[in-house]
Design an enzyme around this catalytic site. Structure first.
Site, PDB file in Angstrom:
ATOM      1  N   THR A 175       0.934  -0.898  -0.014  1.00 10.48           N
ATOM      2  CA  THR A 175       0.129  -0.005  -0.002  1.00 10.48           C
ATOM      3  C   THR A 175       0.740   1.267   0.032  1.00 10.48           C
ATOM      4  OG1 THR A 175      -1.716  -1.517   1.160  1.00 10.48           O
ATOM      5  CG2 THR A 175      -1.865   1.292   1.401  1.00 10.48           C
ATOM      6  N   LYS A 196      -7.178   1.352  -3.139  1.00 13.37           N
ATOM      7  CA  LYS A 196      -6.986   1.074  -1.817  1.00 13.37           C
ATOM      8  C   LYS A 196      -6.959   2.422  -0.781  1.00 13.37           C
ATOM      9  CE  LYS A 196      -5.176  -1.547   1.522  1.00 13.37           C
ATOM     10  NZ  LYS A 196      -3.985  -2.112   1.558  1.00 13.37           N
TER      11      LYS A 196
END
Length: 297
Positions: free
Chosen positions: A101, A176
């Site tokens: 991420t 995300k």
């Protein structure tokens, strides 16, 4: 075309990365791994994976390379650094899939740099935590080249059950960030609700039985609230990483002219959790802060 003889590289064998890489190795693929702490890769090495001493060495051996590291700075160093993937000679790697991420803008920068080396990059962050990584049921969100996304489907399918292509570079990371915004707000509400239930003298097991199957139901309520009740604050996803992710959300939102006040509140609460010594606990440890706990409790 990917076959069982295709050399696969994996960088980052932490809480989730180890399980994800193991799915690939257990399926019979040839795997070369690197992690800053070699000990954390021992289970893979014992299962037949080969070791590399650097990201550069991984790219000299592997055709497809996955990353699952900690921070955007780690991603940049692993790919673009002096001993990074693109420094390899010879450069065998032709597809880099970053499953960390990280920053959407960094994903765009990496794609531009990779093109100079005829390497395709994909940003492919995941959701589902340690449970999803162990079970191969992650949600994988991918941005970048569509043909590369399609080519990696046999490998995506080992790690996840929800695979969605989100267009150009950065699309996976933007998705995300949506996910992390939802998680942060959900966890803040979940932990406050449990504190309320405990203070009012309710049986928390029965409370979960009542609310988890109704309109308030969520993955977090089903999977993380029971951990709170057991006093289990071990990480599936650590607090210091949600602080990092929410920082990215807020940075991107400012760039787009958005004012995400609830997300800013969640970031402050998780920063407080870090300051109180819970930075390496799972995100459910926010309950301890709201309850007034210290790390010695």
């Amino acid at each position: 075309m990917i076959t069982k003889d295709t050399q696969i590289g994996w960088i980052g064998t932490g809480i989730m990365g180890l399980s994800m890489a193991m799915k690939i190795r257990e399926a019979g693929y040839r795997l070369t791994v690197f992690n800053r702490t070699k000990q954390k890769a021992e289970a893979l090495l014992a299962n037949g994976a080969a070791w590399a001493d650097s990201p550069r060495e991984v790219a000299e051996k592997a055709e497809i390379v996955f990353l699952m590291v900690g921070y955007p700075g780690d991603v940049r160093e692993t790919i673009l650094g002096n001993n990074g993937l693109l420094s390899a000679s010879p450069l065998c790697c032709r597809i880099i899939a970053d499953m960390t991420t990280s920053s959407p803008s960094l994903a765009v920068d990496i794609e531009k740099e990779c093109k100079k080396y005829n390497v395709v990059s994909l940003d492919a962050p995941v959701s589902g935590g340690d449970i999803g990584a162990r079970n191969g049921t992650l949600s994988i969100m991918v941005g970048g080249d569509k043909s590369a996304f399609d080519e990696l489907l046999p490998l995506w399918n080992l790690m996840g059950k929800t695979l969605v292509y989100h267009g150009q570079a950065g699309g996976g990371q933007h998705t995300k960030m949506v996910n992390q915004t939802l998680i942060a707000g959900t966890m803040l509400g979940l932990c406050e609700a449990l504190v309320y239930a405990a203070k009012s003298g309710l049986d928390l097991e029965k409370v979960l039985q009542s609310v988890s199957t109704g309109a308030a139901g969520s993955w977090a309520l089903s999977n993380l609230a029971p951990r709170v009740l057991k006093g289990d604050f071990a990480p599936g996803f650590i607090i210091e990483h949600i602080v990092k992710d929410l920082g990215i959300v807020l940075e991107e939102s400012r760039r787009m002219g958005l004012d995400l006040q609830a997300t800013a509140l969640a970031e402050r609460m998780y920063q407080l959790a870090s300051e109180k010594g819970f930075s390496r606990n799972g995100t459910q440890a926010l309950y301890r802060v709201l309850r007034g706990s210290t790390n010695e409790d």
